[in-house]
Design a protein around this motif. Structure first.
Motif, PDB file in Angstrom:
ATOM      1  N   ARG A   1       0.826  -1.197   0.000  1.00 35.68           N
ATOM      2  CA  ARG A   1       0.000   0.000   0.000  1.00 35.68           C
ATOM      3  C   ARG A   1       0.862   1.248   0.000  1.00 35.68           C
ATOM      4  N   ILE A   2       0.463   2.179  -0.842  1.00 34.34           N
ATOM      5  CA  ILE A   2       1.158   3.458  -0.855  1.00 34.34           C
ATOM      6  C   ILE A   2       0.820   4.204   0.424  1.00 34.34           C
ATOM      7  N   LYS A   3      -0.433   4.191   0.754  1.00 36.06           N
ATOM      8  CA  LYS A   3      -0.863   4.821   2.005  1.00 36.06           C
ATOM      9  C   LYS A   3      -0.427   3.938   3.168  1.00 36.06           C
ATOM     10  N   ASP A   4      -0.524   4.432   4.337  1.00 37.95           N
ATOM     11  CA  ASP A   4      -0.111   3.682   5.518  1.00 37.95           C
ATOM     12  C   ASP A   4      -1.235   2.858   6.132  1.00 37.95           C
ATOM     13  N   MET A   5      -2.351   2.785   5.449  1.00 33.31           N
ATOM     14  CA  MET A   5      -3.487   2.067   6.024  1.00 33.31           C
ATOM     15  C   MET A   5      -3.096   0.648   6.424  1.00 33.31           C
ATOM     16  N   VAL A   6      -3.564   0.228   7.563  1.00 35.12           N
ATOM     17  CA  VAL A   6      -3.329  -1.128   8.057  1.00 35.12           C
ATOM     18  C   VAL A   6      -4.644  -1.889   7.949  1.00 35.12           C
ATOM     19  N   ILE A   7      -4.588  -3.112   7.432  1.00 40.87           N
ATOM     20  CA  ILE A   7      -5.796  -3.936   7.359  1.00 40.87           C
ATOM     21  C   ILE A   7      -5.628  -5.099   8.325  1.00 40.87           C
ATOM     22  N   ARG A   8      -6.357  -5.027   9.432  1.00 40.89           N
ATOM     23  CA  ARG A   8      -6.270  -6.057  10.474  1.00 40.89           C
ATOM     24  C   ARG A   8      -7.548  -6.883  10.459  1.00 40.89           C
ATOM     25  N   GLY A   9      -7.441  -8.132  10.000  1.00 41.96           N
ATOM     26  CA  GLY A   9      -8.613  -9.014   9.997  1.00 41.96           C
ATOM     27  C   GLY A   9      -9.786  -8.448   9.237  1.00 41.96           C
ATOM     28  N   GLY A  10      -9.509  -7.699   8.166  1.00 42.40           N
ATOM     29  CA  GLY A  10     -10.582  -7.105   7.369  1.00 42.40           C
ATOM     30  C   GLY A  10     -10.999  -5.722   7.807  1.00 42.40           C
ATOM     31  N   GLU A  11     -10.476  -5.223   8.945  1.00 38.30           N
ATOM     32  CA  GLU A  11     -10.793  -3.877   9.421  1.00 38.30           C
ATOM     33  C   GLU A  11      -9.741  -2.896   8.909  1.00 38.30           C
ATOM     34  N   ASN A  12     -10.173  -1.844   8.230  1.00 38.16           N
ATOM     35  CA  ASN A  12      -9.256  -0.807   7.777  1.00 38.16           C
ATOM     36  C   ASN A  12      -8.951   0.150   8.928  1.00 38.16           C
ATOM     37  N   ILE A  13      -7.664   0.339   9.193  1.00 39.22           N
ATOM     38  CA  ILE A  13      -7.252   1.218  10.300  1.00 39.22           C
ATOM     39  C   ILE A  13      -6.238   2.215   9.756  1.00 39.22           C
ATOM     40  N   TYR A  14      -6.481   3.494  10.031  1.00 32.02           N
ATOM     41  CA  TYR A  14      -5.497   4.486   9.606  1.00 32.02           C
ATOM     42  C   TYR A  14      -4.668   4.917  10.816  1.00 32.02           C
ATOM     43  N   PRO A  15      -3.327   4.727  10.735  1.00 29.07           N
ATOM     44  CA  PRO A  15      -2.481   4.970  11.906  1.00 29.07           C
ATOM     45  C   PRO A  15      -2.611   6.353  12.526  1.00 29.07           C
ATOM     46  N   ARG A  16      -2.892   7.371  11.703  1.00 28.62           N
ATOM     47  CA  ARG A  16      -2.895   8.710  12.272  1.00 28.62           C
ATOM     48  C   ARG A  16      -3.944   8.863  13.372  1.00 28.62           C
ATOM     49  N   GLU A  17      -5.100   8.218  13.188  1.00 29.20           N
ATOM     50  CA  GLU A  17      -6.137   8.287  14.216  1.00 29.20           C
ATOM     51  C   GLU A  17      -5.635   7.704  15.540  1.00 29.20           C
ATOM     52  N   ILE A  18      -4.883   6.590  15.453  1.00 32.01           N
ATOM     53  CA  ILE A  18      -4.339   5.957  16.654  1.00 32.01           C
ATOM     54  C   ILE A  18      -3.252   6.849  17.259  1.00 32.01           C
TER      55      ILE A  18
END
Length: 553
Positions: free
Chosen positions: A436-453
């Protein structure tokens, strides 16, 4: 000298002799119900409740008229916050008949996420389950309601006001509902799904009847669905996988929707397949792994299974082989997509070899275009060269709800959706997703964007700075790893301590599994954090080499 032939571009269009559907979700549903009134439409295994298509239409119409009597009109945003219950499906079709925009709310959300979505979408009526697992929805709604001025009504499933809503609708005027349906266009917005993206807060991907009705239809067609198929749907309805590929995939093809439980449970899923003689089963890889590893797996009769879909995150090769061999899903398909594209853009076919099904995400979908471009120049690359996957066609969302700037960042002037995923297209048009170009993490089908964390981690009194990356995980595909720098004199921050701090504030899947306390982050000469390097170092520091070796499509 003979001229050198130009390289074949990484472009493919989904030619099809099957036309797109041109009607609204409500009209299409009514057509199926009229054709098959006595056939099974919806089965809720836990409660034993069952609906034929004729009965389901009766209840959908009653709910639509009840919502209308409560003041819901075309364009209003109606929220749904519940696990997989039959009422979720009723709300999905009832709002579509009114032209109200259904806003899906993740059952794992906590109060600050709920409040954000209620306000950003301007939800005026919320349908919710009173509770699910450890989440007390009723209490959380009460907590945020004073901060949500647009929210005028809350309906709790199974409580008196739900029963009153249905009773009001049963006495309503069906002719009036028909008039309301006739005033709708297939291009109207009908659904908002929140997805993480390039900001710290989720964005509301806004989808039309035309978007999701057709995507569900063609996903089902590529699975070979007929009215004889019975589809087990353990994936969540709040996500496109459940409500589009599942529910609309069934209703557009006249098949049966089977709900194995409100949330995923491997035993409940295997029981539902066996009891209801399901021919198709959906899941993200972690779900299939859990089913295959159930100690009682061999006691379930899965001989009815023929097909199904594995999607949502990278599909390990060994898991796919076991799904074919041990579950009998010889025609199982892999799908690739994103919420913004309704969701599916590519899919393997039932007659594709096992090798293609475990090493690619298939070919372009009917009536859709895909291309691989150079992320810097935007030019289409030759086949075999990696670049950003872009997709165009009926499936591309209308835009992000009330965020035109964010929409323009994702969809270019020629209506190509830039996925942010790196892919390669081979000579036969099969696509492999490589990163992925973006940093999005896909954990078990859930899209997670690191910046929110990361924004949340800054609220911890001992954390000075934080960066979050995805690291490989054999079970979930990816897990979150937080790199943190701590204030001087602060005690060592453990993953357990961070979990305690985040409990009740962040959805469970957004809480980092790993925490690495460091003195500094790897940086570029221009001062940007090098997340690629951080991922590589995390694998080494956490001894995740074996997980990193897992082959994925």
């Amino acid at each position: 000298m003979s001229a050198v032939a130009p390289a074949v571009p990484s472009y493919a269009s989904g030619t099809s002799d099957v036309p797109l559907l041109g009607d609204t979700i409500g009209d299409n549903f009514d057509r199926t119900a009229a054709a098959r009134p006595d056939a099974d439409a919806l089965v809720d295994v836990p409660s034993g409740r069952r609906w034929t298509y004729g009965q389901l239409r009766e209840d959908v119409d009653a709910l639509a008229l009840g919502l209308h009597a409560a003041g819901v009109v075309k364009g209003d945003r109606v929220g749904i916050w519940a696990p997989n219950l039959p009422e979720w499906t009723l709300v999905q079709f009832a709002t579509a008949k009114l032209g109200a925009i259904l806003v899906n709310i993740n059952p794992a959300y906590r109060t600050h996420e709920l409040e954000y979505v209620l306000n950003q979408a301007g939800i005026s009526l919320l349908v919710a389950a009173p509770s699910f697992k450890t989440s007390d929805y009723e209490a959380m709604i009460k907590d945020v309601r004073p901060n949500c001025p647009a929210l005028r009504q809350v309906i709790l499933i199974g409580r008196p006001n739900w029963d009153e809503l249905m009773a009001d609708g049963r006495g309503g005027d069906r002719a009036e509902l028909a008039r309301l349906q006739a005033a709708l266009s297939p291009d109207d917005p009908i659904n908002i799904q929140y997805t993480s993206g390039t900001t710290g807060f989720p964005k509301g991907a806004t989808l039309s009847h035309h978007n999701i009705l057709n995507n569900g239809y063609f996903v089902g067609r590529l699975c070979g669905y007929t009215p004889d198929d019975r589809v087990c749907i353990p994936v969540p309805f709040y996500h496109c996988f459940g409500m589009v590929m599942g529910n609309l995939g069934c209703t557009t093809n006249g098949a049966t929707m089977v709900i194995p439980g409100p949330g995923f449970d491997p035993k409940a899923t295997l029981k539902a397949v066996a009891q209801e003689r399901c021919t198709s089963l959906y899941g993200v890889p972690t779900m299939f792994i859990a089913e295959l590893n159930d100690p009682d797996f061999d006691s379930y009769d899965l001989s009815s299974l023929r097909t199904g879909i594995m999607a949502g995150s990278p599909c390990p090769v060994e898991v796919m082989k076991q799904v074919v061999d041990r579950m009998g899903m010889t025609e199982v398909t892999i799908c690739y997509g994103m919420t913004e594209t309704s969701p599916v853009s590519t899919q393997t076919r039932a007659d594709d070899s096992l090798e293609l099904r475990v090493s690619t995400v298939g070919r372009v979908h009917p009536h859709v275009e895909v291309k691989i471009v150079d992320p810097e120049t935007g030019l289409t690359l030759p086949r075999g060269e990696p670049g950003e996957l872009c997709t165009r066609g009926y499936s591309v969302m209308l835009g992000y709800w009330e965020e035109p700037e964010k929409t323009a960042e994702a969809i270019d002037r020629a209506r190509w959706m830039h996925t942010g995923d790196l892919g390669v297209m081979d000579g036969d048009g099969y696509v492999n997703i490589t990163g992925r170009i973006k940093d999005m993490v896909i954990r078990g089908g859930e899209n997670i964007y690191p910046r929110e964390i990361e924004e949340f981690l800054y609220t911890h009194p001992d954390i000075v700075d934080a960066q979050v990356v995805g690291v490989p995980d054999e079970r979930y595909g990816e897990e979150l790893c937080a790199w943190v720098t701590l204030r001087e004199g602060a005690p060592q921050l453990t993953a357990e301590a961070l979990r305690e701090f985040a409990a009740g504030k962040l959805a469970h899947y957004k809480i980092p599994r790993y925490v690495l306390a460091v003195d500094s982050f790897p940086m570029t000469v221009t001062g940007k954090v090098r997340k690629v390097e951080m991922r590589a170092k995390s694998v080494e520091m956490l001894d995740l080499g074996e997980a990193a070796k897992v082959r994925n499509a």
